[in-house]
Design a protein around this motif. Sequence first.
Motif, short mmCIF file in Angstrom:
data_model
loop_
_atom_site.label_atom_id
_atom_site.label_comp_id
_atom_site.label_asym_id
_atom_site.label_seq_id
_atom_site.Cartn_x
_atom_site.Cartn_y
_atom_site.Cartn_z
N GLY A 184 -15.78 44.32 -20.05
CA GLY A 184 -14.95 43.33 -20.16
C GLY A 184 -13.57 43.41 -20.90
O GLY A 184 -13.08 44.38 -21.12
N TYR A 185 -12.95 42.23 -20.88
CA TYR A 185 -11.77 42.25 -21.39
C TYR A 185 -11.51 41.80 -22.95
O TYR A 185 -10.57 42.32 -23.73
N GLY A 186 -12.77 41.64 -23.71
CA GLY A 186 -12.67 41.22 -25.05
C GLY A 186 -13.29 42.59 -25.71
O GLY A 186 -13.33 43.60 -25.48
N ASP A 187 -14.50 41.91 -26.66
CA ASP A 187 -15.33 42.79 -27.35
C ASP A 187 -16.77 43.39 -26.33
O ASP A 187 -17.69 42.89 -26.56
N SER A 188 -16.15 44.42 -25.51
CA SER A 188 -16.99 44.67 -24.43
C SER A 188 -18.12 45.61 -24.93
O SER A 188 -19.19 45.78 -24.27
N THR A 189 -17.93 46.37 -26.12
CA THR A 189 -19.05 47.20 -26.51
C THR A 189 -19.67 46.53 -27.66
O THR A 189 -19.10 45.63 -28.24
N ASP B 116 -12.56 50.81 -29.81
CA ASP B 116 -12.89 49.82 -30.96
C ASP B 116 -12.00 49.72 -32.06
O ASP B 116 -11.63 48.73 -32.52
N PHE B 117 -11.31 50.97 -32.34
CA PHE B 117 -10.34 51.06 -33.35
C PHE B 117 -9.21 50.15 -32.86
O PHE B 117 -8.59 49.20 -33.92
N SER B 118 -8.75 50.38 -31.81
CA SER B 118 -7.56 49.67 -31.41
C SER B 118 -7.81 48.11 -31.25
O SER B 118 -6.90 47.17 -31.59
N TYR B 119 -8.88 47.82 -30.85
CA TYR B 119 -9.32 46.29 -30.73
C TYR B 119 -9.29 45.51 -31.82
O TYR B 119 -8.81 44.55 -32.00
N LYS B 120 -10.05 46.33 -32.87
CA LYS B 120 -10.03 45.70 -34.19
C LYS B 120 -8.48 45.53 -34.83
O LYS B 120 -8.41 44.80 -35.50
N LEU B 121 -8.00 46.67 -34.51
CA LEU B 121 -6.68 46.67 -35.35
C LEU B 121 -5.75 45.43 -34.72
O LEU B 121 -5.12 44.81 -35.27
N LEU B 122 -5.75 45.42 -33.72
CA LEU B 122 -4.75 44.43 -32.66
C LEU B 122 -5.38 43.00 -33.01
O LEU B 122 -4.63 41.85 -32.84
N LYS B 123 -6.89 42.62 -33.24
CA LYS B 123 -7.25 41.58 -33.42
C LYS B 123 -7.31 41.11 -34.83
O LYS B 123 -7.70 39.75 -35.07
N GLY B 124 -7.20 41.86 -35.75
CA GLY B 124 -6.90 41.51 -37.19
C GLY B 124 -8.14 41.82 -37.84
O GLY B 124 -8.32 41.07 -38.94
N TYR C 31 -0.99 42.61 -34.14
CA TYR C 31 -1.54 41.53 -35.27
C TYR C 31 -0.87 42.55 -36.73
O TYR C 31 -1.28 43.59 -37.09
N SER C 32 0.21 41.70 -37.45
CA SER C 32 1.03 42.58 -38.26
C SER C 32 0.49 42.98 -39.35
O SER C 32 0.66 44.16 -39.94
N PRO C 33 -0.48 42.45 -40.10
CA PRO C 33 -0.94 42.89 -41.53
C PRO C 33 -1.76 44.16 -41.35
O PRO C 33 -1.75 44.91 -42.27
N MET C 34 -2.07 44.70 -40.16
CA MET C 34 -2.58 45.76 -39.98
C MET C 34 -1.92 47.05 -39.57
O MET C 34 -2.20 48.14 -39.61
N TYR C 35 -0.52 46.82 -39.40
CA TYR C 35 0.27 47.93 -38.93
C TYR C 35 0.69 48.94 -40.00
O TYR C 35 0.54 50.03 -39.57
N PRO C 36 0.51 48.76 -41.32
CA PRO C 36 0.56 49.69 -42.24
C PRO C 36 -0.36 50.59 -42.14
O PRO C 36 -0.25 51.93 -42.43
N LEU C 37 -1.60 50.39 -41.68
CA LEU C 37 -2.78 51.36 -41.64
C LEU C 37 -2.47 52.20 -40.38
O LEU C 37 -2.90 53.41 -40.16
N CYS C 38 -1.71 51.83 -39.31
CA CYS C 38 -1.27 52.69 -38.31
C CYS C 38 -0.13 53.59 -38.65
O CYS C 38 -0.11 54.83 -38.51
#
Length: 415
Positions: free
Chosen positions: A117-122, A153-161, A197-204
Motif C-alpha cells: 500500500g501507500y502508507g505503512d504497508s510493512t 521503512d527508513f525513508s518512510y519513518k524519516l519522511l513521516k517524522g 519532514y524537516s527535523p529529521m534532515y540532519p540525520l540524513c
Amino acid sequence: MSAVTLHFENVQARIVRARELSETRDLLAELLAMSDSRLLTLFGVTRYSPQDVHGLKDQVFTGVVAELVRNGWNCDSASFGLARRDTFLMEMARRGLSRTVTRLLEMGADADYNTQGYGDSTVLMSARDPEIMKKLLYYGANPMAVNAHRQTDFSYKLLKGFVAGARFYLYNTEKIPFQKLLDNFRDCILSRESTPYSPMYPLCLVPVVPPMVPYQNIVDQALVDAMFDEGFFPFSSGALTFRLENEISVWQHLRFRMRNARFVTPSLLLAYLACMTKGESFCTTTDFACVDAYLEQPLPREVHPRGVFSKSVFVYMLFSLAKLPAPQLLRWLLLLGKAIRRVALWMDILGEDAFRVVNSAAPLDRKGSHVLQELTVIQSLLSLRVNVTDSFGEFVIPEELTTLLASGPTDSLAG
C-alpha cells in the motif's frame, strides 16, 4: 509490572469459533475499539493505576491471541487497518504492544508481511517502538521492503517524522545495508512524491555512523534543491556547513536560493530565521539583508499550506536569541518586527490553519497556537531583556543607533 489473572469467560464462546475468520475479525475489532476501562473490566481487571493501562492491555491481547491460535485461528489473516489489508501483527506493532507482538512472532506470524500500500504497508513500517523493530528484524523482517511510494521503512519513518524509529537505523548500521537505505531516501526526495519532514534532515545529511561502517554521503546540490523546493531546510550546524560539489556550503547555497526566490513561502522564512539563530556564521549582515529582501516578495498565486510548524523551533529560537548581547539583540528585534507584520498580512490572506503550530509535547492540544502568536511572544520576551517596547522597530530609530546596528556589535555597547 507483574502479570495479572485474566478471565476469558465473557468471550470464550467466540474464541472457540476461532477458525471462522469473520467471527475472529469481528471479536478483535470490537476489543480494539473498546475504551480502556471497558476492555479491562471485560477480562476481570478492576483495580489498576493509569500508568499500568498500556501494560495491562498488552497482557490482555497476548492472552487473547494465544487462545485464538490454540483454537485454530490463522494469525496472518489480513483483516485489519483502514482498508482491512493489515495483519493483526501490524496492528499490534502500530499500537506498541510489544508482548503481544512477541507472542504472535513466536506463534509463526509473518514478520515480513507487505500489503504493497501507500502508507505503512510493512510490519516494520507499522512499528514505532525501536524494541519492536529489533524483534521484527530478528524474526526475518526485510528493511529493504518498499511500499507503493517505493519507500523503505527508513525513508518512510524519516519522511513521516517518526524520530525514534528512524534513529534506530542510524544506530544499528553494522547489521543493516545502510548505504542502500540512504540511496533510497535520496531517490524518494528527488522523485518529489513524498512530503519531507524537516527535523529529521540532519540525520540524513550528517549521519551518525560508526567509523568502521563504509558509506557514501548522498548530499549534493540536487538534493538540497529538492528540499528547498519542498519548503524545508536542514537544521544542524554540521549539515549547514557541509561542502557541496562546487565547494560552497549548504548554507551559502540556501542563501543564494532565498535571495533569488520570485515568491515567498512562509515555511522557508521560518526555517531561515531558525537557522540564523544557530551562530554568528549564519547571521551575517548578508543574511539579515537576505531576509529583508525576502519579506518583500509576493505570495505565489497558489499556496499549498503545510501546517507543520513545530513548537520546538520557536523554543530554540527564543533561548538562542536570549543569549545574545544587547546590540545584536536589538538588530534581531528589528528583523522580528518586520517578520511579524508580514506574517500578520499573510495570515489575513491564507487564514490561521496554514500557520498552525504543533507541540509534540502536547499532541492532544487541539487549540494549539500559530506562527504569529509564537513570534510575538518571542519579541515580547526579548524586548523586556533590552528594555524596549514591543513596538520596537515601528518608529524612526535614532541615526546614531542605526549606524551601530548596521555595523554589528561593538565593544563599547557590549557592556
